[in-house]
Design an enzyme around this catalytic site. Structure first.
Site, PDB file in Angstrom:
ATOM      1  N   GLU A 149       7.109  10.106   7.804  1.00 23.95           N
ATOM      2  CA  GLU A 149       5.870  10.500   7.130  1.00 23.95           C
ATOM      3  C   GLU A 149       4.905   9.329   6.917  1.00 23.95           C
ATOM      4  OE1 GLU A 149       8.139  12.037   3.887  1.00 23.95           O
ATOM      5  OE2 GLU A 149       7.545  10.441   2.540  1.00 23.95           O
TER       6      GLU A 149
ATOM      7  N   PRO B 225       0.832  -1.204   0.000  1.00 23.33           N
ATOM      8  CA  PRO B 225       0.000   0.000   0.000  1.00 23.33           C
ATOM      9  C   PRO B 225       0.866   1.254   0.000  1.00 23.33           C
ATOM     10  CG  PRO B 225      -0.075  -1.106   2.143  1.00 23.33           C
ATOM     11  CD  PRO B 225       0.643  -2.021   1.215  1.00 23.33           C
TER      12      PRO B 225
ATOM     13  N   HIS C  65      12.660  21.537  -3.390  1.00 22.56           N
ATOM     14  CA  HIS C  65      12.389  21.250  -4.803  1.00 22.56           C
ATOM     15  C   HIS C  65      11.746  19.888  -4.931  1.00 22.56           C
ATOM     16  CE1 HIS C  65      16.027  23.909  -6.241  1.00 22.56           C
ATOM     17  NE2 HIS C  65      14.991  24.645  -5.872  1.00 22.56           N
TER      18      HIS C  65
END
Ligand code: NOJ
Ligand code: CA
Length: 695
Positions: free
Chosen positions: A500, A200, A406
Site C-alpha cells: 500500500e 513521511p 475490522h
C-alpha cells in the site's frame, strides 16, 4: 623447617583446588548445540552479575554480555547472585504445521537451566533457560514463585548483546508503534534511528532512542549471518534493541507505557519471552530456520481445519488508489453489494478462495485525522448499500469465502467491548477470517502498539478468534514472535512496509531492494500479508506520481518468496483481464509440503522453491534488487524420475523496474531434476516458475 614448608605448600594447593572446584562448580556452566557447533557459556562475574557468551565453531560471536532487571519499588536484580543449580536436558521432536512453509518441523536443541539466588537480602531467585540449537540460540528468564515477592514492576530489562565486530546491519528504527519503515543497510556504528524518525506518512511512529526493531539481521566480516529477535511475546512488552556504538553493544529497551509509567507488570511466577539469535553461515539458512516458532508452545487450539489457506482479492486497492472510498458519505463507496458480487464472480472464475471487503461497516467518516475515535466503529452494522448476509450467501453459492474486516482505528477498548458479538457474528455467518487494523496513535494516550497493554489486547482478539473459529490477519499488528505455533489462527500480519505504501507514499515508495531485505529480516519472524500482484505497475490513471518499483515478474515471484497462508491478488480485477501472466496467480499454491531456499544474499536477491501440499507441484520465485543478475538454478529439488510441465515467467530482455516494468516473457517447457538453467533477472526484476507434475 623443610617439613613445615612442605605442609604449608600442601595446604595452599589444597585450598586452591577446593576453591578451584567450588569456583568451577558455582561460577560457570555451558551448553552446546546437538552438533556441538554452537556453545553458550554462562558465568557469574566476581560481583555475581550473570553474563553469557556465544561461540560458533570455536569463534566468539557474542562476547561477555550481562543480564538483569530494574524495578519500581524493588532493588535491581543485576548482581550478588550465586548459582544454586544447573541442569542440562536434550530435546528432539518433530511437529506438524497445520499450514505453513513446510509440513514437518524438527525441533532439536539442548537446554540448560541455571538457578540463581541472591546471596544477600532480599535473597530473590531467578532462573535462566538457555537453548542451544545448531542454527541459533535463545534464552529467557523465569521469575519463580518465592517468599516475599508477589509481583514485579519492571522499568528496565538489561539484557546485553555484545557484538564482536562492526557488522553490516539491516535495520529499521526502534519504533514503539509501527514497523512500516524502509530498511537501512549500514555498519553497526552507523545506525542512526533518530535521524530516521521524521518519516513521511508515519504519523503514529514513536522512536524515543537510537534503537532498532527486531528482527535485526547482521553479517560479520567473516560472512557469518546473525539475526536478533524474540519468541513467544506473551503478557510482556515488546523488545527494541538500544545501540551502543562505542561498545559495539546492543541492550534491550522494552516498549513502555507513558500512561502507567513502567514497562511490564507481572505476578509471579512467570517467564519472559525468549531472546533469540539466529546464526547461519549463509543468508539462505536464516530463512530455512524455524527457530522462532520452535520456541513457542505446541498448538493449543487442536483441529483448525475450519480455516483453509487461500488466495484472495478484494475491495481494497481501489481505496488506496482513490478510485473508491471506505466512507459512504464520500459519494464513492467501494463496499457495495454489487461490487462485492463482481469480486466474488472474479474469484470464483480464477481459482481464488476469498474476497476481502473493506469499508463495509459504519464509522469510516470519523477515521483518519480524528482524535476522538472511541466508540465510533461498529463491527456488526453494515452501511445501507451493503447487504452483508446476501454477500456471504452469494459467496457460498460460488464457493468463495468472505473475509471480514475490522479497522479498530487504534481504539482497542472500543474493539474489546464488541469483540464477542463481532466474532460471534462471523461464526454465525460462517466467516472464518478477519483482517484487523490499528491505524493511528493508540487510545488511551501513552500506550504504544508494542507495549504490554497492547500485547494483551492482540492476544484477546486471537483468543476470541479461536473461540469462534476465526483466523486473524492483523495490520499495524504486534510483531510476529512465532505464536502461530500455539495459535495457528494467527495466520498472517502486516508489520512491515506493505504494498500500500507504493500507492500513497510521498517518498517514492518501496525501493526495489525492499523485499530482498524483508525476506531476511521481517520474514524470519513469521508470515507476511504483503498483498502482492500489482499488474498496473505505473498506477495510471489513478496515481500519477506513484508507482510500484519492481517489474511484473517480480510481483509474481512474491507469491512464492513471501510466505503467507493467505495471499492477496491485490490489483483491481479489471487490471487482470487479458493478462497471460495472471495464469501464474491462478495456479500458484498457498500451502506447502516443503520449502527450499535455493540462493540469496541479504538485500540483493533470493530464490525460494516450495512444494504444494496435496498436488506435489512446485513453484519457484526469485527476486532481485535494482541490480540485474544472472542466476543459475539447479532443479535437483524436484522429485527424481518425474517430469514437470513448467511455465516460466521471466523479465523481458528490456525489462526494468522503472523504464519497462511490464515486459515479461512466458515460456512453456518440460523440466526434471537433472535440469539446470540460467536466468537473467532485470533490474528490480524477478522470475516465477510453476512446475506441474506430468501425469
Ligand atoms: C491499514 C491497512 O494496512 C490497510 O491495508 C487498510 O486498508 C487500512 N488500514 C484500513 O483499514
Ligand atoms: Ca498498514
Amino acid at each position: 623447617m623443610i617439613l613445615k614448608y612442605y605442609y604449608s605448600l600442601l595446604f595452599v594447593l589444597l585450598m586452591i583446588s577446593i576453591l578451584g572446584c567450588s569456583k568451577q562448580k558455582a561460577l560457570n556452566t555451558n551448553v552446546s548445540s546437538p552438533s556441538g557447533n554452537i556453545i553458550i557459556d554462562f558465568q557469574l562475574k566476581d560481583n555475581g552479575t550473570p553474563i553469557y557468551m556465544v561461540q560458533h565453531k570455536g569463534k566468539t560471536v557474542i562476547d561477555t554480555s550481562s543480564m538483569g532487571f530494574e524495578f519500581q519499588k524493588q532493588a535491581p536484580l543485576v548482581k550478588g547472585f550465586e548459582i544454586i543449580g544447573d541442569d542440562i536436558k536434550s530435546y528432539n521432536e518433530t511437529w506438524e504445521m497445520p499450514w505453513g512453509e513446510q509440513r514437518e518441523v524438527s525441533n532439536q536443541f539442548n537446554e540448560l537451566i541455571v538457578n540463581l539466588h541472591e546471596i544477600e537480602i532480599p535473597k530473590r531467585t531467578l532462573n535462566i533457560y538457555f537453548r542451544a540449537y545448531d542454527n541459533g540460540i535463545a534464552f529467557r528468564y523465569e521469575f519463580p514463585e518465592q517468599e516475599g515477592v508477589k509481583e514485579v514492576i519492571i522499568v528496565d530489562e538489561n539484557t546485553q548483546f555484545n557484538l564482536t565486530g562492526d557488522h553490516t546491519c539491516w535495520w529499521i528504527p526502534g519504533d514503539w508503534d509501527i514497523y512500516e519503515h524502509l530498511y537501512n543497510t549500514t555498519k553497526f556504528t552507523e545506525i542512526d534511528a533518530i535521524a530516521k524518525r521524521d518519516h513521511p506518512n508515519l504519523a503514529q511512529s514513536h522512536i524515543p532512542e537510537n534503537a532498532v526493531n527486531t528482527p535485526v539481521t547482521m553479517r560479520t566480516s567473516g560472512g557469518l549471518h546473525l539475526s536478533f529477535h524474540e519468541a513467544n511475546l506473551t503478557d510482556y512488552a515488546g523488545m527494541t534493541l538500544k545501540v551502543n556504538k562505542e561498545k559495539l553493544m546492543m541492550e534491550t529497551e522494552l516498549v513502555g507505557s507513558d500512561r502507567l509509567g513502567y514497562k511490564v507488570k507481572r505476578s509471579l511466577p512467570f517467564k519472559t519471552p525468549w531472546r533469540t539469535i539466529q546464526i547461519s553461515e549463509d543468508a539462505a539458512g536464516l530463512i530455512a530456520s524455524k527457530l522462532i516458532p520452535n520456541l513457542n508452545e505446541p498448538n493449543k487450539l487442536g483441529d483448525v481445519a475450519w480455516f483453509k489457506p487461500m488466495k484472495y482479492v478484494g475491495i481494497w486497492w481501489e481505496m488506496h488508489l482513490g478510485k473508491s472510498n471506505w466512507d459512504m458519505a464520500s459519494g464513492k463507496h467501494g463496499a457495495t453489494t454489487e461490487n462485492a458480487k463482481t469480486y466474488i464472480d472474479f474469484a470464483a472464475a480464477n481459482n481464488i478462495g476469498g474476497v476481502l471487503v473493506e469499508g463495509w461497516n459504519t464509522g469510516w467518516e470519523h477515521w483518519i485525522g480524528f482524535e476522538d475515535r472511541e466508540g465510533i466503529f461498529d463491527f456488526v452494522t453494515p452501511y445501507p448499500d451493503y447487504d452483508l448476509e446476501e454477500v456471504v450467501r452469494y459467496g457460498k453459492e460460488k464457493g468463495v469465502e468472505i473475509i471480514m474486516h475490522h479497522e479498530t482505528s487504534a481504539a482497542p477498548r472500543t474493539y474489546d467491548q464488541q469483540l464477542d458479538t463481532a466474532y460471534a457474528l462471523m461464526n454465525n455467518l460462517g466467516i472464518h477470517s478477519v483482517k484487523t487494523g490499528y491505524v493511528g496513535k493508540i487510545i488511551p494516550k501513552g500506550e504504544y502498539h508494542h507495549g504490554q497493554w497492547m500485547v494483551n489486547h492482540y492476544r484477546r482478539a486471537l483468543e476470541m478468534g479461536a473461540k469462534y473459529e476465526v483466523a486473524v490477519n492483523a495490520h499495524e499488528p504486534i510483531k510476529a514472535t512465532g505464536l502461530r505455533r500455539t495459535y495457528p489462527n494467527a495466520i498472517s500480519r502486516e508489520g512491515l512496509r506493505g504494498q500500500e505504501f507504493n500507492a500513497w507514499s510521498i517518498d517514492g515508495g518501496n525501493s526495489p531492494e525492499h523485499l530482498p531485505i524483508v525476506a531476511f529480516t521481517r520474514m524470519l519472524a513469521g508470515p507476511i500479508d504483503f498483498t502482492p500482484g500489482v499488474f498496473n505497475i505505473k498506477l495510471n490513471p489513478y496515481k500519477k506520481n506513484n508507482q510500484i518499483n519492481t517489474t511484473l515478474a517480480h510481483q509474481l515471484a512474491l507469491y512464492v518468496v513471501i510466505y503467507s497462508p493467505i495471499q492477496m491478488a491485490c490489483d483491481l480485477i479489471e487490471h487482470y483481464e487479458n493478462q497471460p501472466a495472471f495464469q501464474f496467480i491462478r495456479d500458484v499454491g498457498v500451502n506447502w509440503e516443503q520449502t527450499k531456499v535455493i540462493n540469496g544474499e541479504v538485500g540483493d536477491f533470493v530464490t525460494i522453491a516450495r512444494q504444494e501440499r496435496e498436488t506435489g507441484n512446485w513453484f519457484l520465485g526469485s527476486i532481485t534488487d535494482e541490480e540485474q543478475r544472472s542466476l543459475k538454478i539447479d532443479f535437483n529439488f524436484l522429485e527424481y524420475n518425474k517430469e514437470y510441465e513448467a511455465i516460466i515467467y521471466h523479465d523481458g530482455q528490456d525489462a526494468h523496474w522503472n523504464d519497462n516494468p511490464t515486459s515479461i516473457d512466458i515460456e512453456k517447457t518440460v523440466i526434471n531434476n537433472s535440469t539446470t538453467k540460467t536466468f537473467t533477472l532485470a533490474p528490480g526484476g524477478g522470475l516465477a516458475i510453476s512446475l506441474k507434475l506430468k501425469d
